[in-house]
Scaffold this motif. Structure first.
Motif, PDB file in Angstrom:
ATOM      1  N   UNK A 143       0.824  -1.209   0.000  1.00  0.00           N
ATOM      2  CA  UNK A 143       0.000   0.000   0.000  1.00  0.00           C
ATOM      3  C   UNK A 143       0.861   1.263   0.000  1.00  0.00           C
ATOM      4  N   UNK A 144       0.491   2.194  -0.888  1.00  0.00           N
ATOM      5  CA  UNK A 144       1.151   3.489  -1.004  1.00  0.00           C
ATOM      6  C   UNK A 144       0.107   4.600  -0.985  1.00  0.00           C
ATOM      7  N   UNK A 185       6.523  13.285   0.722  1.00  0.00           N
ATOM      8  CA  UNK A 185       7.790  12.570   0.856  1.00  0.00           C
ATOM      9  C   UNK A 185       8.129  12.266   2.309  1.00  0.00           C
ATOM     10  N   UNK A 186       7.440  12.947   3.238  1.00  0.00           N
ATOM     11  CA  UNK A 186       7.658  12.707   4.667  1.00  0.00           C
ATOM     12  C   UNK A 186       6.381  13.045   5.412  1.00  0.00           C
ATOM     13  N   UNK A 187       6.274  12.638   6.678  1.00  0.00           N
ATOM     14  CA  UNK A 187       5.009  12.795   7.398  1.00  0.00           C
ATOM     15  C   UNK A 187       4.458  14.217   7.437  1.00  0.00           C
ATOM     16  N   UNK A 188       5.312  15.220   7.545  1.00  0.00           N
ATOM     17  CA  UNK A 188       4.809  16.599   7.598  1.00  0.00           C
ATOM     18  C   UNK A 188       3.973  16.958   6.370  1.00  0.00           C
ATOM     19  N   UNK A 242       3.123   8.404  -3.496  1.00  0.00           N
ATOM     20  CA  UNK A 242       4.315   8.315  -2.653  1.00  0.00           C
ATOM     21  C   UNK A 242       4.607   6.845  -2.375  1.00  0.00           C
ATOM     22  N   UNK A 243       5.745   6.368  -2.822  1.00  0.00           N
ATOM     23  CA  UNK A 243       6.067   4.945  -2.708  1.00  0.00           C
ATOM     24  C   UNK A 243       6.678   4.640  -1.344  1.00  0.00           C
ATOM     25  N   UNK A 297       5.458  10.452  -9.495  1.00  0.00           N
ATOM     26  CA  UNK A 297       5.951   9.484  -8.527  1.00  0.00           C
ATOM     27  C   UNK A 297       6.899  10.175  -7.559  1.00  0.00           C
ATOM     28  N   UNK A 298       6.569  10.071  -6.260  1.00  0.00           N
ATOM     29  CA  UNK A 298       7.383  10.679  -5.213  1.00  0.00           C
ATOM     30  C   UNK A 298       8.173   9.575  -4.515  1.00  0.00           C
ATOM     31  N   UNK A 299       9.466   9.493  -4.754  1.00  0.00           N
ATOM     32  CA  UNK A 299      10.252   8.468  -4.053  1.00  0.00           C
ATOM     33  C   UNK A 299      10.372   8.803  -2.571  1.00  0.00           C
ATOM     34  N   UNK A 300      10.414   7.776  -1.748  1.00  0.00           N
ATOM     35  CA  UNK A 300      10.571   7.946  -0.298  1.00  0.00           C
ATOM     36  C   UNK A 300      11.869   7.261   0.092  1.00  0.00           C
ATOM     37  N   UNK A 301      12.829   8.037   0.581  1.00  0.00           N
ATOM     38  CA  UNK A 301      14.139   7.487   0.933  1.00  0.00           C
ATOM     39  C   UNK A 301      14.054   6.653   2.206  1.00  0.00           C
TER      40      UNK A 301
END
Length: 337
Positions: free
Chosen positions: A151-152, A161-164, A230-231, A292-296
């Motif tokens: 799930x994304x 890209x981050x919780x904020x 967001x992946x 597509x938003x990559x998530x590091x």
């Protein structure tokens, strides 16, 4: 004339025998929610099950596949399974955990490393024990799990890209409270929406976004009203192959064996198609027009730090520590192999 009469009589007798055999066939209504095309993992697997079972049982089981929520949404299918009006259904985790709360343990976010780990654990002793408990409490037997996708998050407003980045977003979640807790722990607001109503909710702006695997995003054309994906891979989601236990127990030994074997075949098809789509998520969703938003790994750790403790606390409050602890132990055992 006599020979002709005898032939007609024999033909009539064979027709009567065939009709009697057909009348004795056990009807198995099989419900799922994906579209009725071969690009849908659930439908491809359902048709394989139908052919497999009817072949192995020489037609003593008549499988009738009802795709695209024709027999209702997940909750209605589960109710039909309990009543025996539907013999078999493939339903996703949200509605299941609303009926059998311990299933919510699979909503623990950022838990599994990959499909190999997830499959090993649900196919092993942990899954067997959980499904046996579910059968005793609900009258529904789980024959196996296949992937509902990793799930994304998608949304129509901002790249996440981050919780904020989640703050202020209205996110659709499945109809079980644990999914609300997951989204709220990350700063967004959660709105439970049944699956059949989700495309309309996105189109009308009732919600800004949702969270699902690639298969469902593509299958239901959810990308049409979304801009970003967001992946983050927050949860390995499942489809459960479920059968009314009384119906299952009423089958002959050979028929039960056929059902079990054909579910295994269907499960492999279903898992393979879904996992392939997950592995190519960036390409598939990018081609559908989503940014597509990559998530590091560092950003994913931020999601985990917020979501996992909050969701675990909620799950423990609902079902106690037993199942979460057993799942943690299964994960630790797998990593220690």
């Amino acid at each position: 004339m006599k020979r002709t009469s005898r032939l007609l009589g024999a033909t009539a007798a064979l027709a009567i025998i065939a009709a009697a055999g057909a009348a004795q066939a056990k009807e198995l209504k099989y419900a799922h929610f994906q579209a009725a095309d071969m690009s849908s993992p659930k439908h491809a697997a359902a048709l394989a099950f139908e052919t497999c079972v009817e072949g192995k049982t020489s037609g003593s089981i008549d499988v009738q596949v009802f795709p695209a929520s024709q027999l209702g949404d997940g909750g209605q299918v589960i109710e039909g399974l309990q009543l025996g009006a539907i013999q078999m259904g493939v339903v996703h985790d949200g509605p299941i955990s609303a009926v059998y709360k311990p299933f919510a343990v699979f909503a623990m976010p950022y838990l599994f490393d990959d499909q190999a780990m997830a499959w090993s654990i649900v196919d092993g002793a942990f899954g067997e024990e959980l499904f046996d408990d579910m059968r005793s409490q609900t009258g529904i037997r789980v024959l196996g799990l296949a992937d509902n996708g990793v799930r994304n998050f998608t949304n129509s407003k901002v790249p996440v890209a981050e919780p904020d980045d989640m703050k202020g977003l209205k996110m659709r979640v499945m109809t079980a409270p644990v999914w609300t807790k997951l989204v709220e722990s990350l700063g967004a607001s959660a709105t439970p929406v049944p699956w059949p109503e989700l495309p309309g909710a996105l189109q009308q702006g009732v919600v800004d976004g949702q969270e699902n695997g690639v298969t469902n995003i593509v299958n239901a054309s959810l990308y049409q009203h979304q801009k970003y994906v967001s992946l983050d891979g927050h949860v390995f989601s499942w489809h459960a192959y479920m059968i009314n236990d009384a119906f299952y127990e009423g089958l002959t030994d050979a028929e039960r064996q056929a059902v079990n074997e054909c579910v295994e075949i269907s499960k492999v098809i279903h898992r393979g198609m879904t996992a392939a789509q997950d592995a190519n998520a960036a390409t598939i969703l990018g081609e559908k027009g989503l940014e597509v938003v990559p998530v590091s790994p560092e950003q994913k750790a931020k999601f985990r730090e917020l979501a996992q403790p909050a969701v675990r606390e909620y799950i423990v409050g609902e079902i106690g520590e037993d199942w979460p602890n057993k799942l943690d132990a299964a994960v630790a055992d797998y990593r220690g192999q």
